[in-house]
Design a protein around this motif. Structure first.
Motif: not given
Length: 377
Positions: A139-140, A153-155, A157, A163, A165-166, A207-209
């Motif tokens: 997902k990332y 980092s990117y999410k 879609n 997108a 992300n961080q 959680e993506g971070s």
């Protein structure tokens, strides 16, 4: 009733045969796709002659390669990465300060014929993006920028677009050279190889971070230059290929995700005293062997992984070219492909599954300024 039993038995035989083929590396004469990242223009370290991202077909039985053409025209797509399920491909555009405000990362849809359809284009957050990693969920996406101490980092879609992300800013940005991100097998930790600071930064991933780990980093020898990492199959050991002093650092992975150094071993034979820079490191699917590339010695180093996690050298095999930056293994570990960027070719090796040794195959495959090889799995 009898017919149903016979059909069930036939299905079980097919499944068992398929599993046995996968485990032994004996797969049928199917065609695998390989995307090739390249340099397209002259830089300080390379004379790029390619047109963009190339597509190559691999015969999984013989190992032979067939050039299919340019599938995306982009400047310096020096690293490419295929997403989960083979639906999307991500590629950097390695641009420096003289090329614009920043580098870029592209996302593409992989079409049935292997062509690429651009979905999105994002800033990489700094200059010279050189590596792409995915988290285990797919997902990332993480992009390491060689200049500026920035990891983005990117999410991903649902449509494959990215997108932001961080943004991670490493310490000493003027000195930092973020070269890669490696995510742990349990998807809980991230490790950033910082060539300029001689550190591997450790983060918790939730959680993506990314948040700094209690052990914020592990120091390597001064002038080591950590570049890429690989993990043992059981996740208990980590291996860092160090560009500047041509070594491999072996770490025990602690229960809390921290790292403890247990070995440094050269990626070169003791007799070689000329200039060299180590580049890539890959684990064999069996988990028994690890491979590393040398630019200068122009070789692939082969190591056995002992029960202790430490490495024992098996062999050094020359490549049929100069500057083997990146290499890859076929999905079941039957073949190894080493891309020589400065001579424009790929050396093909058949892997002995018993001892990990490499047997060069003929002919050498010609392709312009290859840098990164990525199978669609």
């Amino acid at each position: 009733m009898r017919t149903s039993i016979i059909l069930c038995l036939l299905l079980m035989m097919i499944v068992d045969t398929s599993i046995a083929q996968e485990e032994s590396g004996k797969i049928n004469d199917s065609i695998n796709k390989i995307y090739v990242g390249t340099y397209t223009k002259k830089e300080g370290h390379v004379d790029g002659k390619a047109k963009g991202i190339y597509l190559v077909n691999q015969n999984s039985d013989t190992g032979a390669l067939e050039f299919k053409g340019t599938v995306a025209e982009v400047v310096n797509p020096s690293f490419v990465k295929v997403g989960r399920m083979g639906k999307y491909l991500f590629a950097v555009s390695e641009l420096g300060a003289n090329d614009g405000a920043n580098g870029f990362i592209y996302s593409y849809e992989i079409l049935k014929d292997g062509m690429l359809k651009q979905i999105s284009k994002n800033s990489s957050g700094s200059y010279a993006p050189c590596h792409i990693a995915l988290d285990r969920s797919g997902k990332y996406v993480f992009v390491s920028n060689y200049v500026g101490g920035v990891v983005m980092s990117y999410k991903i879609n649902e449509d494959g677009s990215l997108a932001p992300n961080q943004k991670i800013n490493l310490k000493n940005p003027d000195k930092s050279h973020a070269h890669s991100v490696k995510i742990s097998g349990d998807n809980r930790y991230a490790y950033i190889a910082d060539l300029g600071n001689d550190k591997i930064w450790i983060f918790e991933f939730r959680e993506g971070s990314l948040t700094p780990h209690e052990q914020q980093f592990v120091d390597l020898e001064k002038g080591a230059g950590p570049r890429h990492m690989s993990f043992a199959k059981n996740g208990s050991f980590a291996y860092s290929i160090n560009e500047l002093n041509s070594s491999i650092s072996v770490f025990e992975v602690l229960k809390n995700g921290g790292l403890r150094l247990i070995q440094n071993i050269s990626s070169l034979p003791a007799s070689f005293k000329q200039r060299n820079s180590a580049a890539d490191i890959r684990m064999h699917p069996s988990g028994k062997f690890i491979y590393a590339s040398n630019r200068g010695h122009d070789s692939i180093a082969i190591f056995k992984i002992e029960d202790s996690g430490k490495l024992t050298n098996i062999d050094f095999v020359p490549v049929a070219g100069k500057t083997p930056r990146n290499f890859t293994l076929s999905p079941y570990g039957k073949y190894l492909y080493a891309a020589s960027q400065d001579t424009g070719n790929v050396t093909i090796y058949k892997i002995n599954p018993d001892n990990g040794k490499l047997k060069p195959q003929e002919p050498v495959f010609e392709i312009k300024t290859p840098v990164c090889l990525e199978f669609v799995k």
